[in-house]
Design a protein around this motif. Structure first.
Motif, PDB file in Angstrom:
ATOM      1  N   ASN A  89       0.819  -1.216   0.000  1.00 58.51           N
ATOM      2  CA  ASN A  89       0.000   0.000   0.000  1.00 58.51           C
ATOM      3  C   ASN A  89       0.846   1.257   0.000  1.00 58.51           C
ATOM      4  N   SER A  90       2.078   1.140   0.478  1.00 56.19           N
ATOM      5  CA  SER A  90       2.874   2.321   0.795  1.00 56.19           C
ATOM      6  C   SER A  90       3.779   2.807  -0.331  1.00 56.19           C
ATOM      7  N   TYR A  91       4.168   1.920  -1.245  1.00 55.10           N
ATOM      8  CA  TYR A  91       5.244   2.256  -2.181  1.00 55.10           C
ATOM      9  C   TYR A  91       4.733   2.418  -3.611  1.00 55.10           C
ATOM     10  N   GLN A  92       4.014   3.488  -3.841  1.00 55.46           N
ATOM     11  CA  GLN A  92       3.421   3.709  -5.155  1.00 55.46           C
ATOM     12  C   GLN A  92       4.464   4.022  -6.233  1.00 55.46           C
ATOM     13  N   SER A  93       5.666   4.459  -5.813  1.00 57.93           N
ATOM     14  CA  SER A  93       6.712   4.807  -6.784  1.00 57.93           C
ATOM     15  C   SER A  93       7.691   3.671  -7.023  1.00 57.93           C
ATOM     16  N   LEU A  94       7.510   2.544  -6.352  1.00 57.43           N
ATOM     17  CA  LEU A  94       8.474   1.455  -6.421  1.00 57.43           C
ATOM     18  C   LEU A  94       8.514   0.839  -7.819  1.00 57.43           C
ATOM     19  N   SER A  95       9.728   0.718  -8.366  1.00 61.88           N
ATOM     20  CA  SER A  95       9.875   0.082  -9.682  1.00 61.88           C
ATOM     21  C   SER A  95      10.621  -1.246  -9.597  1.00 61.88           C
ATOM     22  N   ILE A  96      11.365  -1.477  -8.502  1.00 64.28           N
ATOM     23  CA  ILE A  96      12.118  -2.723  -8.337  1.00 64.28           C
ATOM     24  C   ILE A  96      11.877  -3.262  -6.927  1.00 64.28           C
ATOM     25  N   LEU A  97      11.481  -4.542  -6.835  1.00 64.07           N
ATOM     26  CA  LEU A  97      11.250  -5.176  -5.538  1.00 64.07           C
ATOM     27  C   LEU A  97      11.824  -6.588  -5.559  1.00 64.07           C
ATOM     28  N   TRP A  98      12.764  -6.845  -4.644  1.00 62.35           N
ATOM     29  CA  TRP A  98      13.360  -8.177  -4.512  1.00 62.35           C
ATOM     30  C   TRP A  98      12.919  -8.788  -3.184  1.00 62.35           C
ATOM     31  N   LEU A  99      12.261  -9.956  -3.272  1.00 64.94           N
ATOM     32  CA  LEU A  99      11.840 -10.722  -2.096  1.00 64.94           C
ATOM     33  C   LEU A  99      12.262 -12.185  -2.278  1.00 64.94           C
ATOM     34  N   ASN A 100      13.448 -12.391  -2.784  1.00 68.68           N
ATOM     35  CA  ASN A 100      13.953 -13.739  -3.010  1.00 68.68           C
ATOM     36  C   ASN A 100      14.375 -14.388  -1.693  1.00 68.68           C
ATOM     37  N   SER A 101      14.156 -15.693  -1.597  1.00 66.14           N
ATOM     38  CA  SER A 101      14.654 -16.482  -0.456  1.00 66.14           C
ATOM     39  C   SER A 101      14.220 -15.907   0.887  1.00 66.14           C
ATOM     40  N   CYS A 102      12.939 -15.639   1.018  1.00 67.43           N
ATOM     41  CA  CYS A 102      12.384 -15.104   2.266  1.00 67.43           C
ATOM     42  C   CYS A 102      11.434 -16.085   2.946  1.00 67.43           C
ATOM     43  N   GLY A 103      11.277 -17.282   2.409  1.00 67.35           N
ATOM     44  CA  GLY A 103      10.360 -18.254   3.009  1.00 67.35           C
ATOM     45  C   GLY A 103       8.900 -17.896   2.838  1.00 67.35           C
ATOM     46  N   LEU A 104       8.561 -17.087   1.844  1.00 63.23           N
ATOM     47  CA  LEU A 104       7.175 -16.647   1.654  1.00 63.23           C
ATOM     48  C   LEU A 104       6.288 -17.810   1.220  1.00 63.23           C
ATOM     49  N   MET A 105       5.138 -17.932   1.884  1.00 60.71           N
ATOM     50  CA  MET A 105       4.188 -18.979   1.533  1.00 60.71           C
ATOM     51  C   MET A 105       3.011 -18.446   0.717  1.00 60.71           C
ATOM     52  N   PHE A 106       2.776 -17.147   0.789  1.00 54.88           N
ATOM     53  CA  PHE A 106       1.762 -16.553  -0.070  1.00 54.88           C
ATOM     54  C   PHE A 106       2.097 -15.088  -0.312  1.00 54.88           C
ATOM     55  N   LEU A 107       1.508 -14.549  -1.356  1.00 53.38           N
ATOM     56  CA  LEU A 107       1.733 -13.166  -1.749  1.00 53.38           C
ATOM     57  C   LEU A 107       0.418 -12.410  -1.590  1.00 53.38           C
ATOM     58  N   PRO A 108       0.388 -11.356  -0.776  1.00 47.39           N
ATOM     59  CA  PRO A 108      -0.865 -10.615  -0.574  1.00 47.39           C
ATOM     60  C   PRO A 108      -1.410 -10.045  -1.884  1.00 47.39           C
ATOM     61  N   ARG A 109      -2.715  -9.987  -1.994  1.00 48.29           N
ATOM     62  CA  ARG A 109      -3.324  -9.461  -3.217  1.00 48.29           C
ATOM     63  C   ARG A 109      -3.022  -7.988  -3.423  1.00 48.29           C
ATOM     64  N   GLU A 110      -2.596  -7.318  -2.342  1.00 50.44           N
ATOM     65  CA  GLU A 110      -2.238  -5.893  -2.448  1.00 50.44           C
ATOM     66  C   GLU A 110      -1.010  -5.651  -3.320  1.00 50.44           C
ATOM     67  N   ILE A 111      -0.349  -6.727  -3.776  1.00 48.98           N
ATOM     68  CA  ILE A 111       0.751  -6.581  -4.723  1.00 48.98           C
ATOM     69  C   ILE A 111       0.294  -5.769  -5.939  1.00 48.98           C
ATOM     70  N   GLY A 112      -0.993  -5.834  -6.231  1.00 51.12           N
ATOM     71  CA  GLY A 112      -1.543  -5.120  -7.384  1.00 51.12           C
ATOM     72  C   GLY A 112      -1.494  -3.612  -7.267  1.00 51.12           C
ATOM     73  N   PHE A 113      -1.204  -3.079  -6.068  1.00 43.47           N
ATOM     74  CA  PHE A 113      -1.118  -1.630  -5.887  1.00 43.47           C
ATOM     75  C   PHE A 113       0.180  -1.038  -6.436  1.00 43.47           C
ATOM     76  N   LEU A 114       1.160  -1.883  -6.709  1.00 44.62           N
ATOM     77  CA  LEU A 114       2.475  -1.379  -7.139  1.00 44.62           C
ATOM     78  C   LEU A 114       2.460  -1.099  -8.644  1.00 44.62           C
ATOM     79  N   LYS A 115       1.720  -0.089  -9.026  1.00 42.32           N
ATOM     80  CA  LYS A 115       1.475   0.197 -10.440  1.00 42.32           C
ATOM     81  C   LYS A 115       2.732   0.555 -11.220  1.00 42.32           C
ATOM     82  N   SER A 116       3.773   1.024 -10.517  1.00 43.57           N
ATOM     83  CA  SER A 116       5.001   1.433 -11.204  1.00 43.57           C
ATOM     84  C   SER A 116       6.036   0.314 -11.291  1.00 43.57           C
ATOM     85  N   LEU A 117       5.718  -0.856 -10.739  1.00 41.64           N
ATOM     86  CA  LEU A 117       6.703  -1.928 -10.642  1.00 41.64           C
ATOM     87  C   LEU A 117       7.102  -2.457 -12.023  1.00 41.64           C
TER      88      LEU A 117
END
Length: 264
Positions: free
Chosen positions: A104-132
């Motif tokens: 929700n917070s990073y509307q200007s984000l163009s690069i996001l790395w979440l590799n090797s974090c043990g994530l089991m699911f990805l929140p649907r709010e990922i769709g807010f990162l329109k600049s990614l």
């Protein structure tokens, strides 16, 4: 000079510059003085032993933040003040879960790395990162991707290698700007049909899945690719045995990597 002295020295030297590099210092905590460097735009904290670093929350001018390979188990809410972030690297931490508030917070984000974090699911709010434009989710435990990923209309580079994904959501078809897609080492049994219409796709990595069929239609539909890695899938052995001519034809095409012995 011990690590704490070195950190303070670097902070003192950084008061008039925009970049601070505190990588590879075995740090378990950061000094409170860091929060005074409100002019910083680039901060690198990789390869330390940080568990909690709230001092970053006041650095509202940050455009690039990298905390790769530390021991973070959560992302402090104060990070959500970093509205100017364009690049965020949280790979190789102990997150397991990512709060929807992060997206929700990073509307200007163009690069996001979440590799090797043990994530089991990805929140649907990922769709807010329109600049990614680039998203790294390699080496997690994801079994599915939310429909909302289709809202990332600017996404060009996506790495989902080494997860537990069997299929992609229908909205994935909307990612028409993708040019690099890595789905290697997952559990796909077929190549999604809509990939044949992804005209901007240059690289498609599908190694070590469970793909059962590869046909003339796939060859024609993926002809615009510069590279398609299909090694270590079930269909390869089947083609060798039952359609040797088609198999040998594929070996002559530079675009497709089929045999495990090939390098690419």
């Amino acid at each position: 000079m011990d690590d704490s002295d070195e950190v303070l020295k670097r902070i003192e030297q950084s008061k008039t510059i925009e970049t601070l590099n505190l990588t590879n210092l075995e740090l378990k905590a950061l000094p409170s003085q860091l929060s005074t460097l409100t002019h910083l735009k680039y901060l690198y904290l990789d390869n330390n032993k940080l568990i909690f670093v709230p001092e970053i929350g006041s650095l509202i001018q940050l455009e690039e933040l990298s905390i790769e390979n530390n021991e973070l188990s959560l992302i402090p809410e104060v990070y959500y003040n970093l509205k100017n972030l364009k690049s965020l690297n949280l790979s190789k931490n102990l997150l397991r879960l990512v709060s929807p508030s992060l997206f929700n917070s990073y509307q200007s984000l163009s690069i996001l790395w979440l590799n090797s974090c043990g994530l089991m699911f990805l929140p649907r709010e990922i769709g807010f990162l329109k600049s990614l434009e680039k998203l790294g989710l390699k080496d997690n435990a994801l079994q599915e991707i939310p429909e909302e990923i289709g809202e990332l209309s600017n996404l060009k580079w996506l790495n989902l290698e080494k997860n537990e994904i069997e299929q992609l959501p229908p909205n994935f078809i909307k990612l028409k700007n993708l040019n690099h897609l890595n789905l290697a080492f997952n559990k796909f049994e077929e190549i999604p049909q809509f990939f044949l219409n992804f005209k901007n796709l240059n690289i498609l990595l599908f190694r070590a899945n469970k793909i059962k069929q590869f046909t003339d239609e796939h060859v024609l539909g993926l002809a615009n690719l510069n590279k398609c890695d299909l090694r270590d899938n079930l269909f390869v052995k089947n083609l060798k045995l039952n359609k040797p001519d088609f198999y040998n034809q594929l070996l002559t095409l530079d675009t497709f990597l089929i045999e495990s012995g090939e390098i690419g």
